[in-house]
Scaffold this motif. Structure first.
Motif, PDB file in Angstrom:
ATOM      1  N   PHE A 121      51.758   2.369 -30.630  1.00 34.04           N
ATOM      2  CA  PHE A 121      51.476   3.797 -30.545  1.00 34.04           C
ATOM      3  C   PHE A 121      50.506   4.083 -29.410  1.00 34.04           C
ATOM      4  O   PHE A 121      49.810   3.203 -28.922  1.00 34.04           O
ATOM      5  CB  PHE A 121      50.919   4.358 -31.861  1.00 34.04           C
ATOM      6  N   GLU A 122      50.480   5.337 -29.004  1.00 32.27           N
ATOM      7  CA  GLU A 122      49.449   5.870 -28.118  1.00 32.27           C
ATOM      8  C   GLU A 122      48.948   7.139 -28.780  1.00 32.27           C
ATOM      9  O   GLU A 122      49.731   8.030 -29.105  1.00 32.27           O
ATOM     10  CB  GLU A 122      49.984   6.175 -26.720  1.00 32.27           C
ATOM     11  N   LYS A 123      47.631   7.190 -28.996  1.00 33.72           N
ATOM     12  CA  LYS A 123      47.063   8.297 -29.758  1.00 33.72           C
ATOM     13  C   LYS A 123      45.611   8.511 -29.349  1.00 33.72           C
ATOM     14  O   LYS A 123      44.922   7.568 -28.993  1.00 33.72           O
ATOM     15  CB  LYS A 123      47.140   7.970 -31.252  1.00 33.72           C
ATOM     16  N   SER A 124      45.150   9.759 -29.427  1.00 32.05           N
ATOM     17  CA  SER A 124      43.746  10.073 -29.164  1.00 32.05           C
ATOM     18  C   SER A 124      42.984  10.151 -30.477  1.00 32.05           C
ATOM     19  O   SER A 124      43.479  10.692 -31.467  1.00 32.05           O
ATOM     20  CB  SER A 124      43.623  11.406 -28.432  1.00 32.05           C
ATOM     21  N   PHE A 125      41.775   9.604 -30.457  1.00 39.31           N
ATOM     22  CA  PHE A 125      40.878   9.629 -31.608  1.00 39.31           C
ATOM     23  C   PHE A 125      39.594  10.305 -31.163  1.00 39.31           C
ATOM     24  O   PHE A 125      39.078  10.020 -30.091  1.00 39.31           O
ATOM     25  CB  PHE A 125      40.577   8.210 -32.098  1.00 39.31           C
ATOM     26  N   SER A 126      39.072  11.188 -32.011  1.00 37.59           N
ATOM     27  CA  SER A 126      37.895  11.958 -31.633  1.00 37.59           C
ATOM     28  C   SER A 126      36.976  12.103 -32.833  1.00 37.59           C
ATOM     29  O   SER A 126      37.430  12.188 -33.979  1.00 37.59           O
ATOM     30  CB  SER A 126      38.348  13.332 -31.141  1.00 37.59           C
ATOM     31  N   PHE A 127      35.684  12.143 -32.558  1.00 41.62           N
ATOM     32  CA  PHE A 127      34.703  12.433 -33.590  1.00 41.62           C
ATOM     33  C   PHE A 127      33.470  13.009 -32.925  1.00 41.62           C
ATOM     34  O   PHE A 127      33.347  12.986 -31.698  1.00 41.62           O
ATOM     35  CB  PHE A 127      34.366  11.197 -34.424  1.00 41.62           C
ATOM     36  N   TYR A 128      32.548  13.528 -33.738  1.00 44.70           N
ATOM     37  CA  TYR A 128      31.389  14.243 -33.213  1.00 44.70           C
ATOM     38  C   TYR A 128      30.126  13.873 -33.974  1.00 44.70           C
ATOM     39  O   TYR A 128      30.175  13.281 -35.048  1.00 44.70           O
ATOM     40  CB  TYR A 128      31.620  15.749 -33.315  1.00 44.70           C
ATOM     41  N   HIS A 129      29.003  14.263 -33.396  1.00 49.03           N
ATOM     42  CA  HIS A 129      27.692  14.120 -34.040  1.00 49.03           C
ATOM     43  C   HIS A 129      26.870  15.346 -33.668  1.00 49.03           C
ATOM     44  O   HIS A 129      26.763  15.697 -32.500  1.00 49.03           O
ATOM     45  CB  HIS A 129      26.990  12.844 -33.563  1.00 49.03           C
ATOM     46  N   ASP A 130      26.302  15.998 -34.681  1.00 48.30           N
ATOM     47  CA  ASP A 130      25.448  17.165 -34.455  1.00 48.30           C
ATOM     48  C   ASP A 130      23.986  16.739 -34.398  1.00 48.30           C
ATOM     49  O   ASP A 130      23.567  15.849 -35.145  1.00 48.30           O
ATOM     50  CB  ASP A 130      25.631  18.188 -35.581  1.00 48.30           C
ATOM     51  N   TYR A 131      23.229  17.388 -33.526  1.00 52.09           N
ATOM     52  CA  TYR A 131      21.797  17.105 -33.406  1.00 52.09           C
ATOM     53  C   TYR A 131      21.076  18.406 -33.044  1.00 52.09           C
ATOM     54  O   TYR A 131      21.682  19.356 -32.553  1.00 52.09           O
ATOM     55  CB  TYR A 131      21.530  15.999 -32.371  1.00 52.09           C
ATOM     56  N   GLY A 132      19.794  18.432 -33.324  1.00 53.13           N
ATOM     57  CA  GLY A 132      19.004  19.640 -33.097  1.00 53.13           C
ATOM     58  C   GLY A 132      18.932  20.038 -31.639  1.00 53.13           C
ATOM     59  O   GLY A 132      18.854  19.190 -30.753  1.00 53.13           O
ATOM     60  N   ALA A 133      18.924  21.340 -31.391  1.00 50.21           N
ATOM     61  CA  ALA A 133      18.895  21.850 -30.024  1.00 50.21           C
ATOM     62  C   ALA A 133      17.572  21.546 -29.323  1.00 50.21           C
ATOM     63  O   ALA A 133      17.515  21.524 -28.095  1.00 50.21           O
ATOM     64  CB  ALA A 133      19.156  23.345 -30.011  1.00 50.21           C
ATOM     65  N   THR A 134      16.539  21.287 -30.087  1.00 53.25           N
ATOM     66  CA  THR A 134      15.245  20.967 -29.474  1.00 53.25           C
ATOM     67  C   THR A 134      15.155  19.498 -29.087  1.00 53.25           C
ATOM     68  O   THR A 134      14.214  19.094 -28.417  1.00 53.25           O
ATOM     69  CB  THR A 134      14.093  21.305 -30.436  1.00 53.25           C
ATOM     70  N   GLN A 135      16.142  18.706 -29.497  1.00 53.14           N
ATOM     71  CA  GLN A 135      16.147  17.279 -29.173  1.00 53.14           C
ATOM     72  C   GLN A 135      16.915  17.034 -27.877  1.00 53.14           C
ATOM     73  O   GLN A 135      17.895  17.719 -27.579  1.00 53.14           O
ATOM     74  CB  GLN A 135      16.812  16.472 -30.294  1.00 53.14           C
ATOM     75  N   GLN A 136      16.466  16.036 -27.136  1.00 52.73           N
ATOM     76  CA  GLN A 136      17.180  15.590 -25.947  1.00 52.73           C
ATOM     77  C   GLN A 136      18.157  14.484 -26.356  1.00 52.73           C
ATOM     78  O   GLN A 136      17.829  13.645 -27.193  1.00 52.73           O
ATOM     79  CB  GLN A 136      16.203  15.038 -24.908  1.00 52.73           C
ATOM     80  N   LEU A 137      19.333  14.481 -25.773  1.00 49.19           N
ATOM     81  CA  LEU A 137      20.335  13.465 -26.094  1.00 49.19           C
ATOM     82  C   LEU A 137      20.039  12.190 -25.301  1.00 49.19           C
ATOM     83  O   LEU A 137      20.771  11.805 -24.390  1.00 49.19           O
ATOM     84  CB  LEU A 137      21.740  13.983 -25.814  1.00 49.19           C
ATOM     85  N   THR A 138      18.924  11.572 -25.631  1.00 46.90           N
ATOM     86  CA  THR A 138      18.491  10.325 -25.013  1.00 46.90           C
ATOM     87  C   THR A 138      17.849   9.459 -26.096  1.00 46.90           C
ATOM     88  O   THR A 138      17.594   9.934 -27.209  1.00 46.90           O
ATOM     89  CB  THR A 138      17.455  10.562 -23.894  1.00 46.90           C
ATOM     90  N   GLY A 139      17.586   8.227 -25.767  1.00 50.17           N
ATOM     91  CA  GLY A 139      16.866   7.340 -26.673  1.00 50.17           C
ATOM     92  C   GLY A 139      17.513   7.222 -28.036  1.00 50.17           C
ATOM     93  O   GLY A 139      18.725   7.042 -28.161  1.00 50.17           O
ATOM     94  N   SER A 140      16.690   7.340 -29.086  1.00 46.73           N
ATOM     95  CA  SER A 140      17.183   7.131 -30.447  1.00 46.73           C
ATOM     96  C   SER A 140      18.180   8.204 -30.881  1.00 46.73           C
ATOM     97  O   SER A 140      19.063   7.940 -31.700  1.00 46.73           O
ATOM     98  CB  SER A 140      16.019   7.059 -31.434  1.00 46.73           C
ATOM     99  N   VAL A 141      18.061   9.412 -30.357  1.00 47.45           N
ATOM    100  CA  VAL A 141      19.015  10.475 -30.699  1.00 47.45           C
ATOM    101  C   VAL A 141      20.406  10.092 -30.184  1.00 47.45           C
ATOM    102  O   VAL A 141      21.403  10.202 -30.909  1.00 47.45           O
ATOM    103  CB  VAL A 141      18.569  11.839 -30.125  1.00 47.45           C
ATOM    104  N   LEU A 142      20.480   9.616 -28.953  1.00 44.41           N
ATOM    105  CA  LEU A 142      21.757   9.180 -28.382  1.00 44.41           C
ATOM    106  C   LEU A 142      22.281   7.953 -29.117  1.00 44.41           C
ATOM    107  O   LEU A 142      23.477   7.871 -29.420  1.00 44.41           O
ATOM    108  CB  LEU A 142      21.603   8.886 -26.885  1.00 44.41           C
ATOM    109  N   GLU A 143      21.410   6.999 -29.410  1.00 45.49           N
ATOM    110  CA  GLU A 143      21.833   5.773 -30.119  1.00 45.49           C
ATOM    111  C   GLU A 143      22.455   6.122 -31.472  1.00 45.49           C
ATOM    112  O   GLU A 143      23.512   5.602 -31.824  1.00 45.49           O
ATOM    113  CB  GLU A 143      20.637   4.838 -30.322  1.00 45.49           C
ATOM    114  N   THR A 144      21.797   6.994 -32.217  1.00 42.29           N
ATOM    115  CA  THR A 144      22.307   7.404 -33.524  1.00 42.29           C
ATOM    116  C   THR A 144      23.647   8.118 -33.387  1.00 42.29           C
ATOM    117  O   THR A 144      24.582   7.861 -34.152  1.00 42.29           O
ATOM    118  CB  THR A 144      21.295   8.330 -34.233  1.00 42.29           C
ATOM    119  N   ALA A 145      23.746   9.004 -32.407  1.00 42.35           N
ATOM    120  CA  ALA A 145      24.996   9.738 -32.179  1.00 42.35           C
ATOM    121  C   ALA A 145      26.138   8.781 -31.850  1.00 42.35           C
ATOM    122  O   ALA A 145      27.223   8.872 -32.434  1.00 42.35           O
ATOM    123  CB  ALA A 145      24.808  10.759 -31.060  1.00 42.35           C
ATOM    124  N   LEU A 146      25.902   7.846 -30.938  1.00 43.68           N
ATOM    125  CA  LEU A 146      26.947   6.898 -30.555  1.00 43.68           C
ATOM    126  C   LEU A 146      27.330   5.993 -31.714  1.00 43.68           C
ATOM    127  O   LEU A 146      28.513   5.699 -31.920  1.00 43.68           O
ATOM    128  CB  LEU A 146      26.505   6.075 -29.349  1.00 43.68           C
TER     129      LEU A 146
END
Length: 165
Positions: A121-146
């Motif tokens: 098969f060929e298929k796309s898989f997608s998922f998301y992670h929500d985080y607070g707008a006051t947080q930067q998507l770096t460091g532990s916030v990015l690690e948790t999201a990934l």
């Protein structure tokens, strides 16, 4: 006579169950698997997520099966690319600013089973992670999201290719 009945009963029960494991994998008729590098082709490039995803998929399959990881000529082959990496505001405050952001990652996967081509098969898989707008998507916030996103996507790929859920 009781021994014969017991042997017959055990044989019927074990044969009736077929090949099954706690991970939900049936008879996959394969001994090895190969995960080719998932290149990051998303419009926004986050360094290192391509390697991280490739390793996450390898680790999941190794941990949930007894298949041997190989670099070439695998019975099962996974390949593809990270096709999208987006950050978007999700909820707003009374002051019309974002209260929460969402990171969404989409990965296009091509799966090949050399022993059972109808499973390809060929298929796309997608998922998301929500985080607070006051947080930067770096460091532990990015690690948790990934971690959250890759855990879900790799499990979805596993289920689609091997568990048939």
């Amino acid at each position: 006579m009781r021994k014969l009945i017991l042997i017959l009963l055990v044989t019927i029960i074990t044969q009736g169950c077929g090949i099954y494991s706690f991970t939900g994998i049936g008879d996959i008729n394969a001994n090895s698997f190969q995960v080719n590098f998932f290149q990051n082709n998303a419009p926004i490039i986050e360094p290192g997520i391509d390697r991280r995803f490739t390793l996450a998929l390898q680790d999941l399959i190794q941990n949930q099966t007894n298949l041997e990881l190989t670099n070439t000529n695998g019975d099962l082959v996974y390949e593809g690319e990270i096709s999208n990496y987006t950050i978007a505001p999700m909820t707003a405050t009374a002051q019309q600013t974002a209260a929460q952001n969402r990171l969404t990652i989409t990965i296009n996967v091509r799966f090949f089973n050399k022993n059972k081509e109808e499973d390809d098969f060929e298929k796309s898989f997608s998922f998301y992670h929500d985080y607070g707008a006051t947080q930067q998507l770096t460091g532990s916030v990015l690690e948790t999201a990934l971690d959250d996103i890759f855990e879900r996507i790799t499990q979805d790929i596993f289920n689609e290719s091997l568990a048939k859920w």
